[in-house]
Design an enzyme around this catalytic site. Structure first.
Site, PDB file in Angstrom:
ATOM      1  CD  GLU A 133      41.307  22.171   5.278  1.00 32.05           C
ATOM      2  OE1 GLU A 133      40.928  21.570   4.247  1.00 32.05           O
ATOM      3  OE2 GLU A 133      41.746  21.603   6.262  1.00 32.05           O
TER       4      GLU A 133
ATOM      5  CB  CYS B 152      34.243  21.186   2.204  1.00 30.98           C
ATOM      6  SG  CYS B 152      34.764  20.868   3.892  1.00 30.98           S
TER       7      CYS B 152
END
Ligand code: NAD
Length: 478
Positions: free
Chosen positions: A249, A282
């Protein structure tokens, strides 16, 4: 000063093999708030050996028994919720109300979604009709290494530890050395829940040390990593020799397409989302692309929203933004703001330096650039601070092309009240997640990206599947 040097290995709090103190800095004061120890190879070896020894027993435990432990962890988490919120507020500077509602809340949210998914999970099921005895079984992949970042500490830890437990994996967690206090507390929850010794182990450390030792370890079958694209690449290379599964990720540079027919709250919502967690997410919508006929209105709303955004101390109640995590992030963000100015973007809010009245702490001014162009550094690089870049577009095709022209592909956003365009663009935008009009992706939906954002799918059923090998069976006897 909090002193927490021990690691949690094989069901015990264990002193590190060698003393390597590391000061955790409170980003609001720039002073140390805790001391941890960075692990050595001997600590990593002990943790991996404990996980390996615990694997056969844990893997063979009935799924309902494993689920009961997870339910117990949730209960303890809820009982000790305030401690968790305080730990994250201290270690990464999240304002306490935000730490309570979002940072700590992300943990309970994910655990609850995993519990629901686990109850419906079919560990063994037929391949399909017409193939009698052909079965598909989901089996624990084995010992897993979990490496997490500092920006959403419990969000990341629960997205990895909980599905690994449910799947029957044993594990070694290496949380971010920048924000380790919440993970140490979480290890206490696991101990309190009575999870058998060796199933969950925690070793603090840095990337070059424990991080690399886990990534290269022959007894680890999978690394689940959340963090920077830089470290994701290093881990993939390090893990190649042992052919581990590597689940990543990584970073993002989300586009938010705002059409002239958007709802009246769309721009304000987009700016607030960008600034949330002081821009350290993010999935932040960091590039706002606005249809030209609505551009001036959007800039007014955006500047107004930035002007209303307060920055202040994490311990104060309220909806303000806290500092960013550390000095190097502060300096990186300042450098990127400077590049925006130099490359000709128009500053309509914020700018260089600290917000007025704040002389200490890694506080950044909530900043908005207008008239950006796609090649500008601030439109291409992940800034990871409260900095929004806005530019106009003339056609839907142009907006989609700009949105997709990035190495990243985590989350894109869309604001339009045209239902046909909504569904068309939800498919056309290139990302692991696309969200229209401020709606939710739903409880238990997978989180993850494409391209340089990594290809993990964390959360709910997909999150459990990531920690499993799929076994293909013939000759199953009914
Ligand atoms: P980072 O990559 O510097 O560190 C993350 C973790 O990896 C830390 O525990 C660190 O010690 C470890 N690490 C660093 N180098 C390593 C190496 N070579 N080998 C093994 N481990 C290593 O990232 P960060 O600064 O902590 O977090 C910010 C980054 O994380 C941003 O780029 C952000 O976009 C990304 N992020 C992504 C997601 C997502 O789900 N896609 C979520 C949160 C954060």
């Amino acid at each position: 000063m909090i002193e927490k040097r021990d690691f949690y290995i094989n069901g015990r709090w264990t002193a590190p093999a060698a003393a390597r103190d590391y000061a955790v800095i409170d980003p609001s004061t720039e002073e140390p708030c805790a001391v941890i120890s960075l692990g050595d190879r001997a600590d990593t070896e002990a943790a991996v050996a404990a996980a390996k020894a615990a694997l056969p027993g844990w893997r063979a435990t009935a799924p309902e028994t494993r689920l009961a432990y997870v339910e117990k962890i949730l209960e303890i988490y809820k009982d000790r919720y305030e401690e968790m919120a305080q730990a994250m507020s201290l270690e990464m500077g999240a304002p306490i109300d935000f730490a309570r509602s979002e940072q700590a809340g992300a943990g309970t949210w994910h655990i609850e979604n995993f519990i629901r998914a686990a109850k419906e999970f079919e560990w063994v099921h037929p391949l399909g009709d017409g193939t009698p005895g052909a079965m598909i079984a989901y089996e624990a992949i084995g010992v897993v290494g979990l490496i997490t970042p500092w920006n959403w500490p419990m969000n990341q830890v629960t997205l990895k530890v909980i599905p690994a437990l449910i799947a029957g994996c044993t594990m070694v967690l290496k949380p971010s050395e920048e924000a380790p206090l919440s993970s140490l507390l979480f290890a206490e929850f696991i101990e309190q829940a009575g999870v058998p010794a060796g199933v969950f182990n925690l070793v603090n450390g840095d990337g070059v040390g424990v991080g690399t030792q886990l990534s290269t370890h022959p007894d680890i079958q999978m690394i689940s990593f959340t963090g920077s694209t830089r470290a994701g690449k290093a881990i993939s290379i390090a893990a190649a020799e042992t052919l581990k599964r590597v689940v990543l990720e990584l970073g993002g540079k989300g586009a938010n397409l705002v059409f002239a027919d958007c709802d009246e709250k769309a721009v304000k919502r987009g700016v607030r989302h960008m600034f949330e967690n002081t821009g350290q997410s993010c999935n932040a919508p960091s590039r706002m692309l606005v249809e030209r006929s609505y551009y001036e209105t959007a800039l007014e709303i955006a500047a107004q929203t930035a002007a209303e955004t307060q920055t202040g101390a994490p311990r104060e109640p309220g909806r303000h933004l806290g500092p960013v995590i550390n000095k190097s992030q502060f300096e990186k963000i300042q450098g990127l703001i400077e590049s925006g100015i130099k490359e000709g973007a128009r500053l309509i809010a914020g700018g260089l330096g600290r917000p007025e009245g704040l002389n200490k702490g890694y506080y950044v001014r909530p900043t908005i650039f207008a008239d950006c162009t796609p090649e500008m550094t601030i439109m291409r690089e992940e800034i990871f601070g409260p900095v929004l870049s806005i530019m106009p577009f003339d056609s839907e095709e142009e907006a989609v092309a700009i949105a997709n022209d990035t190495p990243y592909g985590l989350t894109n956003y869309l604001q339009t009240q045209d239902p046909v365009r909504t569904n068309r663009l939800l498919r056309a935008l290139d990302a692991g997640m696309v969200v229209a009009n401020g709606k939710s992706r739903g409880a238990g939906a997978p989180f993850g990206g494409v391209k340089a954002s990594g290809r993990a799918r964390e959360g709910g059923r997909w999150g459990i599947e990531e920690f499993c090998d799929v076994k293909s069976i013939g000759g199953w006897v009914e």
